[in-house]
Design an enzyme around this catalytic site. Structure first.
Site, PDB file in Angstrom:
ATOM      1  N   HIS A 176       0.870  -1.180   0.000  1.00 57.77           N
ATOM      2  CA  HIS A 176       0.000   0.000   0.000  1.00 57.77           C
ATOM      3  C   HIS A 176       0.904   1.227   0.000  1.00 57.77           C
ATOM      4  O   HIS A 176       2.020   1.201   0.502  1.00 57.77           O
ATOM      5  CB  HIS A 176      -0.856  -0.044   1.265  1.00 57.77           C
ATOM      6  CG  HIS A 176      -1.920   1.003   1.367  1.00 57.77           C
ATOM      7  ND1 HIS A 176      -1.641   2.320   1.644  1.00 57.77           N
ATOM      8  CD2 HIS A 176      -3.275   0.920   1.240  1.00 57.77           C
ATOM      9  CE1 HIS A 176      -2.775   3.004   1.700  1.00 57.77           C
ATOM     10  NE2 HIS A 176      -3.777   2.186   1.450  1.00 57.77           N
ATOM     11  N   ASP A 192       3.287  -4.335   7.934  1.00 57.16           N
ATOM     12  CA  ASP A 192       1.979  -3.716   7.814  1.00 57.16           C
ATOM     13  C   ASP A 192       0.935  -4.818   7.959  1.00 57.16           C
ATOM     14  O   ASP A 192       0.728  -5.615   7.041  1.00 57.16           O
ATOM     15  CB  ASP A 192       1.868  -3.025   6.447  1.00 57.16           C
ATOM     16  CG  ASP A 192       0.469  -2.488   6.153  1.00 57.16           C
ATOM     17  OD1 ASP A 192      -0.441  -2.675   6.977  1.00 57.16           O
ATOM     18  OD2 ASP A 192       0.292  -1.884   5.070  1.00 57.16           O
ATOM     19  N   GLN A 222      -4.278  -5.635   6.883  1.00 57.88           N
ATOM     20  CA  GLN A 222      -5.216  -6.564   6.250  1.00 57.88           C
ATOM     21  C   GLN A 222      -5.230  -7.935   6.905  1.00 57.88           C
ATOM     22  O   GLN A 222      -5.906  -8.839   6.423  1.00 57.88           O
ATOM     23  CB  GLN A 222      -4.881  -6.691   4.760  1.00 57.88           C
ATOM     24  CG  GLN A 222      -5.054  -5.415   3.965  1.00 57.88           C
ATOM     25  CD  GLN A 222      -6.479  -4.899   3.969  1.00 57.88           C
ATOM     26  OE1 GLN A 222      -7.425  -5.619   4.260  1.00 57.88           O
ATOM     27  NE2 GLN A 222      -6.647  -3.611   3.654  1.00 57.88           N
ATOM     28  N   LYS A 225     -10.207  -1.596  10.387  1.00 61.53           N
ATOM     29  CA  LYS A 225     -10.187  -2.830   9.602  1.00 61.53           C
ATOM     30  C   LYS A 225     -10.379  -4.064  10.479  1.00 61.53           C
ATOM     31  O   LYS A 225     -10.264  -5.198  10.001  1.00 61.53           O
ATOM     32  CB  LYS A 225      -8.875  -2.933   8.813  1.00 61.53           C
ATOM     33  CG  LYS A 225      -8.698  -1.800   7.797  1.00 61.53           C
ATOM     34  CD  LYS A 225      -7.441  -1.975   6.990  1.00 61.53           C
ATOM     35  CE  LYS A 225      -7.084  -0.735   6.179  1.00 61.53           C
ATOM     36  NZ  LYS A 225      -8.061  -0.426   5.127  1.00 61.53           N
ATOM     37  N   CYS A 237      -4.720   2.273  -3.741  1.00 62.00           N
ATOM     38  CA  CYS A 237      -3.543   2.863  -3.095  1.00 62.00           C
ATOM     39  C   CYS A 237      -2.331   1.945  -3.234  1.00 62.00           C
ATOM     40  O   CYS A 237      -1.510   1.829  -2.313  1.00 62.00           O
ATOM     41  CB  CYS A 237      -3.813   3.168  -1.627  1.00 62.00           C
ATOM     42  SG  CYS A 237      -5.081   4.404  -1.358  1.00 62.00           S
TER      43      CYS A 237
END
Length: 419
Positions: A136, A213, A216, A239, A377
């Site tokens: 991202h 990261d 997700q 999220k 993104c």
């Protein structure tokens, strides 16, 4: 707590869906099939109740007051910190810093490692930063700026034509000058789940600081930061069935100590004169200003909700929905599914020959089906794969196989109309 049989019974799934009132409202006269969860999940009633209780009974600024409400708010904030630390497996060597989301957390790391201040910058001229090509923009652009600021070299670990990363390619990029390796736990644009555990360990063994990261993954995957070769882990509340504008950076204390603060001001100092200041210990030093206290409470409530449903149950459920969608979409003429074999995740992204994704998304919306279209993104990744913008469906614990069938029928109808 513990796993519930979410994926093995319509009655159980209906029970969980009932905790999300927004799913009961029609959109464009059709039942809502909300398949945009990689962007933002919906918020269940228990989380809304936790936010409401704090605002109605405990709202006050924290850490600075001797009055009862301030002390109760401080206790709620720090209790939320501890609950979220347990949720991601943080141990005694870790600290959790509250942020406004994953983007804020990753900017904090990239800025903090490349800016001199409390201590010399970790990233200096001639050093190297390796970033995966699945990222991202929030895990790419801050590193571009860090390299520019420090005079370092940015290197990209490119995926293959199927969108997968390989250890051999990483080995060719790692050198004695590699200071940072940044990677996603799941590519938001394709659903690819890289072997992040092994790649992080490989980079750490080469002497690099590692950044994951986890935006997700946090809503369904089981994250255990203590078991990972991970110096910094970032995730967002919105999220994981929590409030927007909330997030966290979990880091090893010795790694967090290297960071120059991104925000200076209240509550991150011990004393201040007209000429200089002394900064507080972690985590306060990296949390300047009044935090989103209610948001922290809401994030902790969301973590408790996920654990109540069961992370394994959620993970198996969304993976089954993705597999269903991948098989159905791949059977449509002229449709290419990105990272079709990308491993278990909650995201499926596809392109249709001769049809723009925005048009597909618009026709799906007319049928009450919410998806996301565009570059997500992650423009460099989409361009590297050579497929152009995509249509993305992403799943959460409340989605059903009937909604996947609606998606497949809706896409087939859109292709018929648009072609």
């Amino acid at each position: 707590m513990g796993d519930r049989p979410l994926a093995t019974g319509a009655a159980g799934l209906a029970q969980w869906r009932a905790l999300f009132p927004i799913l009961a409202q029609p959109v464009n006269g059709r039942p809502l099939a909300y398949l945009d969860n990689a962007a933002t999940t919906q918020v269940p009633l228990p989380v809304q109740d936790a936010l409401r209780r704090f605002e109605q009974h405990d709202r006050a600024n924290i850490h600075r007051g001797v009055h009862t409400l301030s002390q109760r708010a401080t206790d709620a904030f720090e209790r939320a910190r501890g609950e979220l630390e347990r949720f991601v497996g943080a141990g005694a060597a870790h600290e959790l810093v509250f942020t406004s989301g994953t983007t804020d957390a990753l900017n904090l790391v990239a800025h903090g490692l490349s800016t001199a201040g409390i201590s010399p910058a970790t990233i200096r001229a001639g050093d190297e930063i390796v970033v995966s090509g699945l990222e991202h923009h929030a895990n790419l652009v801050p590193w571009q700026q860090a390299a520019r600021r420090a005079g370092a070299v940015l290197r990209i670990l490119l995926p293959d034509e199927q969108g997968q990363l390989h250890a051999d390619d990483l080995a060719r990029l790692l050198t004695p000058r590699t200071r940072v390796f940044a990677l996603t736990a799941c590519a938001n644009a394709t659903g690819e789940r890289p072997p992040f555990e092994a790649l992080l360990a490989q980079a750490a063994a080469a002497g690099a600081l590692t950044v994951l990261d986890a935006a997700q993954a946090v809503g369904h995957g089981t994250l255990d930061v203590s078991a990972l070769a991970c110096d910094f882990l970032a995730f967002s509340g919105h999220k994981m069935y929590g409030p927007m504008g909330t997030g966290a950076l979990v880091g090893r204390r010795d790694a967090l100590e290297r960071l120059e603060p991104l925000r200076y001001g209240g509550d991150m100092v011990v004393w201040v004169t007209q000429e200089q200041a002394s900064f507080a210990e972690l985590p306060a030093r990296l949390e300047g200003g009044t935090p989103n206290v209610a948001g922290a409470v809401g994030m902790a409530a969301a973590a408790a909700f996920i654990e109540q449903v069961g992370r394994q149950a959620i993970d198996e459920h969304v993976a089954a929905l993705r597999a269903h969608a991948v098989a159905g979409l791949a059977a449509l003429p002229g449709v290419t599914v990105l990272s079709a074999d990308g491993g278990p995740s909650a995201i499926v992204s596809f392109v249709a020959e001769g049809v723009h994704p925005h048009d597909i998304g618009t026709l799906l919306d007319e049928q009450g089906i919410a998806v996301r279209t565009g570059h997500h993104c992650a423009q460099p990744l989409i361009e590297h794969l050579g497929l152009g913008p995509t249509t993305r469906a992403s799943f959460a614990l409340y989605n059903t196989h009937d909604e996947v069938e609606r998606l497949l029928a809706g896409v087939a109808h859109a292709l018929e109309v648009l072609r």
